[in-house]
Design a protein around this motif. Sequence first.
Motif, PDB file in Angstrom:
ATOM      1  N   THR A  31       9.910   0.640   1.529  1.00 30.78           N
ATOM      2  CA  THR A  31       9.951  -0.714   2.539  1.00 30.78           C
ATOM      3  C   THR A  31       8.518  -1.508   2.120  1.00 30.78           C
ATOM      4  O   THR A  31       8.323  -2.658   2.404  1.00 30.78           O
ATOM      5  CB  THR A  31       9.447  -0.274   4.107  1.00 30.78           C
ATOM      6  N   ARG A  36       5.724  -6.540  -0.083  1.00 36.84           N
ATOM      7  CA  ARG A  36       5.283  -7.081  -1.327  1.00 36.84           C
ATOM      8  C   ARG A  36       6.091  -8.475  -1.622  1.00 36.84           C
ATOM      9  O   ARG A  36       5.187  -9.583  -2.061  1.00 36.84           O
ATOM     10  CB  ARG A  36       5.682  -6.056  -2.407  1.00 36.84           C
ATOM     11  N   THR A  95      -0.573  -8.747   0.098  1.00 35.00           N
ATOM     12  CA  THR A  95       0.483  -8.093   0.890  1.00 35.00           C
ATOM     13  C   THR A  95      -0.184  -7.515   2.120  1.00 35.00           C
ATOM     14  O   THR A  95       0.409  -7.533   3.467  1.00 35.00           O
ATOM     15  CB  THR A  95       1.061  -6.921  -0.085  1.00 35.00           C
ATOM     16  N   SER A  96      -1.595  -6.696   1.980  1.00 38.17           N
ATOM     17  CA  SER A  96      -1.890  -6.010   3.071  1.00 38.17           C
ATOM     18  C   SER A  96      -2.460  -7.076   4.202  1.00 38.17           C
ATOM     19  O   SER A  96      -2.509  -6.754   5.444  1.00 38.17           O
ATOM     20  CB  SER A  96      -2.912  -5.025   2.825  1.00 38.17           C
ATOM     21  N   GLU A 125      10.124   5.070   3.084  1.00 37.94           N
ATOM     22  CA  GLU A 125       8.748   5.404   2.723  1.00 37.94           C
ATOM     23  C   GLU A 125       7.838   3.959   3.037  1.00 37.94           C
ATOM     24  O   GLU A 125       8.470   2.888   2.789  1.00 37.94           O
ATOM     25  CB  GLU A 125       8.779   5.475   1.317  1.00 37.94           C
ATOM     26  N   GLY A 126       6.914   4.335   3.850  1.00 44.80           N
ATOM     27  CA  GLY A 126       5.921   3.007   4.032  1.00 44.80           C
ATOM     28  C   GLY A 126       4.795   3.346   4.773  1.00 44.80           C
ATOM     29  O   GLY A 126       3.936   4.497   4.398  1.00 44.80           O
ATOM     30  N   ARG A 127       4.468   2.736   5.876  1.00 43.87           N
ATOM     31  CA  ARG A 127       3.306   3.303   6.712  1.00 43.87           C
ATOM     32  C   ARG A 127       3.647   3.630   8.239  1.00 43.87           C
ATOM     33  O   ARG A 127       2.910   3.991   8.984  1.00 43.87           O
ATOM     34  CB  ARG A 127       2.558   1.894   6.621  1.00 43.87           C
ATOM     35  N   ARG A 177      -7.657  -1.404   1.529  1.00 44.37           N
ATOM     36  CA  ARG A 177      -6.266  -1.560   2.020  1.00 44.37           C
ATOM     37  C   ARG A 177      -6.289  -0.373   3.097  1.00 44.37           C
ATOM     38  O   ARG A 177      -5.427  -0.504   4.195  1.00 44.37           O
ATOM     39  CB  ARG A 177      -5.555  -1.267   0.839  1.00 44.37           C
ATOM     40  N   ASP A 181      -4.467  -0.776   6.714  1.00 45.07           N
ATOM     41  CA  ASP A 181      -3.351  -0.070   6.822  1.00 45.07           C
ATOM     42  C   ASP A 181      -3.227   1.370   7.509  1.00 45.07           C
ATOM     43  O   ASP A 181      -2.212   1.489   8.180  1.00 45.07           O
ATOM     44  CB  ASP A 181      -2.740   0.711   5.383  1.00 45.07           C
TER      45      ASP A 181
HETATM   46  O1   DC Z   1       3.242   1.260  -0.320  1.00 43.25           O
HETATM   47  P1   DC Z   1       2.798  -0.155  -1.113  1.00 43.25           P
HETATM   48  O2   DC Z   1       1.609   0.052  -1.811  1.00 43.25           O
HETATM   49  O3   DC Z   1       4.091  -0.775  -1.620  1.00 43.25           O
HETATM   50  O4   DC Z   1       2.547  -1.213   0.262  1.00 43.25           O
HETATM   51  C1   DC Z   1       2.152  -2.558   0.022  1.00 43.25           C
HETATM   52  C2   DC Z   1       1.550  -3.047   1.183  1.00 43.25           C
HETATM   53  O5   DC Z   1       2.347  -3.046   2.355  1.00 43.25           O
HETATM   54  C3   DC Z   1       0.371  -2.059   1.864  1.00 43.25           C
HETATM   55  O6   DC Z   1      -0.801  -2.787   1.982  1.00 43.25           O
HETATM   56  C4   DC Z   1       0.759  -1.509   3.121  1.00 43.25           C
HETATM   57  C5   DC Z   1       1.933  -2.521   3.593  1.00 43.25           C
HETATM   58  N1   DC Z   1       3.068  -1.862   4.323  1.00 43.25           N
HETATM   59  C6   DC Z   1       3.182  -1.983   5.692  1.00 43.25           C
HETATM   60  O7   DC Z   1       2.370  -2.397   6.117  1.00 43.25           O
HETATM   61  N2   DC Z   1       4.158  -1.302   6.367  1.00 43.25           N
HETATM   62  C7   DC Z   1       5.105  -0.584   5.573  1.00 43.25           C
HETATM   63  N3   DC Z   1       6.081  -0.123   6.221  1.00 43.25           N
HETATM   64  C8   DC Z   1       4.968  -0.633   4.062  1.00 43.25           C
HETATM   65  C9   DC Z   1       3.835  -1.200   3.539  1.00 43.25           C
END
Ligand code: DC
Length: 223
Positions: A31, A36, A95-96, A125-127, A177, A181
Amino acid sequence: MIVTIDGPAGAGKSTVARRLAGKLGIAYLDTGAMYRAIALRALRRGVDPEDQERLARMAGEAELSLDCRGDGVRVLLDGEDVTEAIRGMEVNQVTSLVAKVQGVRDVLVRQQQEIGRRLGSLVTEGRDQGSVVFPKADVKFVLDASVETRARRRCEELGDSGQDVSFDEVRTNLTERDDRDSPRWAPLLEPGRAIRIDTSDMTIDQVVDRLAGEVRDRSGTTP
Ligand code: DC
């Protein structure tokens, strides 16, 4: 079966998610690549990262398509392959900022839930995957590691793709970040919400085996 993996940048989520999905024989969703791609679109169009309304509209108009395979993710944005373009340091930073905009999140969360419904089973996978996007996921993980370890891994990744960035620069970028995040995945650290694994002293193989074991124990499947 839905398996979620959240946590900070550089904890090894992408590689582990891809490998685990391969082991389980189900799809994998990156994700971060979606956020990005929207950030790249904003950069190219000169959209101010503070202009929330325009960012949300722009995210809704983007034609985003992901092909997450065993050897990586190919990302198409408005028909163009942007797989490499979304991995640079400038895109990292923007992106952040873009990911903070609720209107952008609403668009991407909906798309992710739709992908989940369509595929039925996936490792994502993500946050916010275990907290917001798939709160009813079968197994939820948080992967973490020390900031030093994460910075070293990111430096190696960037070096492999030909980008010359200093350790200190990467470390500072990661810390910034983290501040933005971590509120998304930190709630998953509350007792009983997810399985937290510190990958600082683990190899990729060890992490994948550990996750596969947890999935097996919790879901009764045999990865
Ligand atoms: O996992 P990554 O480094 O590719 O994520 C890029 C940015 O996107 C990072 O700053 C966090 C954000 N992100 C988010 O807020 N929610 C998600 N589900 C995935 C990434």
